[in-house]
Design a protein around this motif. Structure first.
Motif, PDB file in Angstrom:
ATOM      1  N   PHE A  53      46.112  94.838  19.818  1.00  0.00           N
ATOM      2  CA  PHE A  53      45.266  95.978  19.487  1.00  0.00           C
ATOM      3  C   PHE A  53      43.810  95.522  19.485  1.00  0.00           C
ATOM      4  O   PHE A  53      43.518  94.384  19.128  1.00  0.00           O
ATOM      5  CB  PHE A  53      45.589  96.521  18.084  1.00  0.00           C
ATOM      6  CG  PHE A  53      46.853  97.325  18.023  1.00  0.00           C
ATOM      7  CD1 PHE A  53      46.918  98.583  18.599  1.00  0.00           C
ATOM      8  CD2 PHE A  53      47.958  96.831  17.370  1.00  0.00           C
ATOM      9  CE1 PHE A  53      48.085  99.327  18.527  1.00  0.00           C
ATOM     10  CE2 PHE A  53      49.125  97.566  17.289  1.00  0.00           C
ATOM     11  CZ  PHE A  53      49.191  98.824  17.870  1.00  0.00           C
TER      12      PHE A  53
ATOM     13  N   LEU B 198      40.021  99.426  15.925  1.00  0.00           N
ATOM     14  CA  LEU B 198      40.898 100.342  15.183  1.00  0.00           C
ATOM     15  C   LEU B 198      40.554 100.337  13.702  1.00  0.00           C
ATOM     16  O   LEU B 198      40.835 101.298  12.995  1.00  0.00           O
ATOM     17  CB  LEU B 198      42.372  99.970  15.357  1.00  0.00           C
ATOM     18  CG  LEU B 198      43.003 100.312  16.692  1.00  0.00           C
ATOM     19  CD1 LEU B 198      44.476  99.932  16.686  1.00  0.00           C
ATOM     20  CD2 LEU B 198      42.839 101.777  17.045  1.00  0.00           C
TER      21      LEU B 198
ATOM     22  N   GLY C 253      52.008  95.800  19.626  1.00  0.00           N
ATOM     23  CA  GLY C 253      51.616  97.088  20.180  1.00  0.00           C
ATOM     24  C   GLY C 253      52.016  98.301  19.369  1.00  0.00           C
ATOM     25  O   GLY C 253      51.940  99.426  19.858  1.00  0.00           O
TER      26      GLY C 253
ATOM     27  N   VAL D 118      50.484 104.390  15.454  1.00  0.00           N
ATOM     28  CA  VAL D 118      49.570 104.078  16.535  1.00  0.00           C
ATOM     29  C   VAL D 118      50.334 103.148  17.471  1.00  0.00           C
ATOM     30  O   VAL D 118      50.875 102.137  17.034  1.00  0.00           O
ATOM     31  CB  VAL D 118      48.289 103.386  16.023  1.00  0.00           C
ATOM     32  CG1 VAL D 118      47.366 103.035  17.179  1.00  0.00           C
ATOM     33  CG2 VAL D 118      47.575 104.258  14.996  1.00  0.00           C
TER      34      VAL D 118
ATOM     35  N   ARG E 236      50.273 101.208  21.361  1.00  0.00           N
ATOM     36  CA  ARG E 236      49.565 100.848  22.593  1.00  0.00           C
ATOM     37  C   ARG E 236      50.517 101.016  23.760  1.00  0.00           C
ATOM     38  O   ARG E 236      51.612 100.447  23.772  1.00  0.00           O
ATOM     39  CB  ARG E 236      49.048  99.423  22.525  1.00  0.00           C
ATOM     40  CG  ARG E 236      48.331  99.055  23.804  1.00  0.00           C
ATOM     41  CD  ARG E 236      47.550  97.813  23.715  1.00  0.00           C
ATOM     42  NE  ARG E 236      46.958  97.530  25.026  1.00  0.00           N
ATOM     43  CZ  ARG E 236      46.266  96.460  25.275  1.00  0.00           C
ATOM     44  NH1 ARG E 236      46.063  95.563  24.337  1.00  0.00           N
ATOM     45  NH2 ARG E 236      45.762  96.260  26.476  1.00  0.00           N
TER      46      ARG E 236
ATOM     47  N   ASP F  27      46.120 102.487  27.106  1.00  0.00           N
ATOM     48  CA  ASP F  27      45.882 103.633  26.230  1.00  0.00           C
ATOM     49  C   ASP F  27      46.426 103.350  24.838  1.00  0.00           C
ATOM     50  O   ASP F  27      47.315 102.512  24.663  1.00  0.00           O
ATOM     51  CB  ASP F  27      46.569 104.894  26.764  1.00  0.00           C
ATOM     52  CG  ASP F  27      45.932 105.413  28.037  1.00  0.00           C
ATOM     53  OD1 ASP F  27      44.708 105.240  28.199  1.00  0.00           O
ATOM     54  OD2 ASP F  27      46.657 105.983  28.864  1.00  0.00           O
ATOM     55  N   ILE F  28      45.883 104.081  23.882  1.00  0.00           N
ATOM     56  CA  ILE F  28      46.384 104.006  22.516  1.00  0.00           C
ATOM     57  C   ILE F  28      46.765 105.419  22.099  1.00  0.00           C
ATOM     58  O   ILE F  28      45.957 106.341  22.201  1.00  0.00           O
ATOM     59  CB  ILE F  28      45.336 103.405  21.558  1.00  0.00           C
ATOM     60  CG1 ILE F  28      45.036 101.974  21.979  1.00  0.00           C
ATOM     61  CG2 ILE F  28      45.845 103.448  20.123  1.00  0.00           C
ATOM     62  CD1 ILE F  28      44.086 101.237  21.083  1.00  0.00           C
TER      63      ILE F  28
ATOM     64  N   SER G  89      46.246 110.694  23.006  1.00  0.00           N
ATOM     65  CA  SER G  89      46.107 109.407  23.658  1.00  0.00           C
ATOM     66  C   SER G  89      44.648 109.196  24.049  1.00  0.00           C
ATOM     67  O   SER G  89      43.987 110.115  24.526  1.00  0.00           O
ATOM     68  CB  SER G  89      46.996 109.377  24.899  1.00  0.00           C
ATOM     69  OG  SER G  89      46.955 108.122  25.516  1.00  0.00           O
TER      70      SER G  89
ATOM     71  N   LEU H 281      41.881 102.532  25.766  1.00  0.00           N
ATOM     72  CA  LEU H 281      41.649 101.316  24.996  1.00  0.00           C
ATOM     73  C   LEU H 281      40.162 100.977  24.933  1.00  0.00           C
ATOM     74  O   LEU H 281      39.675 100.449  23.933  1.00  0.00           O
ATOM     75  CB  LEU H 281      42.433 100.174  25.649  1.00  0.00           C
ATOM     76  CG  LEU H 281      42.511  98.837  24.977  1.00  0.00           C
ATOM     77  CD1 LEU H 281      43.309  98.948  23.688  1.00  0.00           C
ATOM     78  CD2 LEU H 281      43.163  97.831  25.905  1.00  0.00           C
TER      79      LEU H 281
END
Length: 163
Positions: free
Chosen positions: A34, A38, A86, A108, A110, A114-115, A125, A128
């Motif tokens: 990550f 975040l 992830g 959350v 990954r 995209d996250i 979504s 990143l």
């Protein structure tokens, strides 16, 4: 004090951990694939149970800000949940304002570059690239020094211009 109690104290004390070179909460996020963005700036300590992935991150106070003028986020003083490669699950302490309602971000994940953020019945979504810089409480990414850093990153790497 027993050796195991001393070892636990060294591992989980933010002050002593910094002296021993223990990774920061932001570095731990990166170990689980990550980006550090975040979490907002201001994490003063964390605990992680490596066997279960259960974690706790402590901020120096509750934290609210807007991102790109569209999403309002609120972080409580303590954030808890489970982390694995992830995936952040069973989150407590992070909410987002959608229309007129505050919804808890529960998971959350990954997925490639995209996250995905889930509030239960709905998810969204984001690229990143939007999370390479940690937002600052009160002003998000529109603070003086963060805005300059964002602009420099975008100029050096055009693919980061949406950061």
């Amino acid at each position: 004090m027993s050796f195991s109690a001393l070892l636990l104290l060294l591992l989980f004390s933010p002050t002593i951990g910094a002296v021993t070179g223990a990774p920061t909460a932001y570095e731990m996020l990166e170990r689980f694939h990550f980006p550090e963005g975040l979490l907002p700036k201001g994490v003063i300590g964390y605990e992680l149970d490596p066997s279960s992935g259960k974690f706790r991150a402590d901020l120096n106070g509750s934290c609210s800000f807007s991102l790109e003028g569209s999403y309002q986020l609120n972080y409580q003083k303590t954030i808890t949940g489970y982390i694995s490669d992830g995936r952040l699950t069973e989150l407590h302490g992070i909410s987002v304002k959608v229309l007129f309602f505050w919804l808890n971000i529960l998971n959350v994940v990954r997925v490639g570059d995209d996250i995905d953020f889930s509030v239960g019945v709905a998810s969204a979504s984001f690229s990143l690239d939007n999370f390479f810089v940690s937002p600052q409480c009160g002003c998000g990414l529109d603070c003086g020094d963060l805005r300059l850093r964002k602009l420099k990153l975008g100029k050096e790497n055009p693919s980061l211009s949406s950061v």
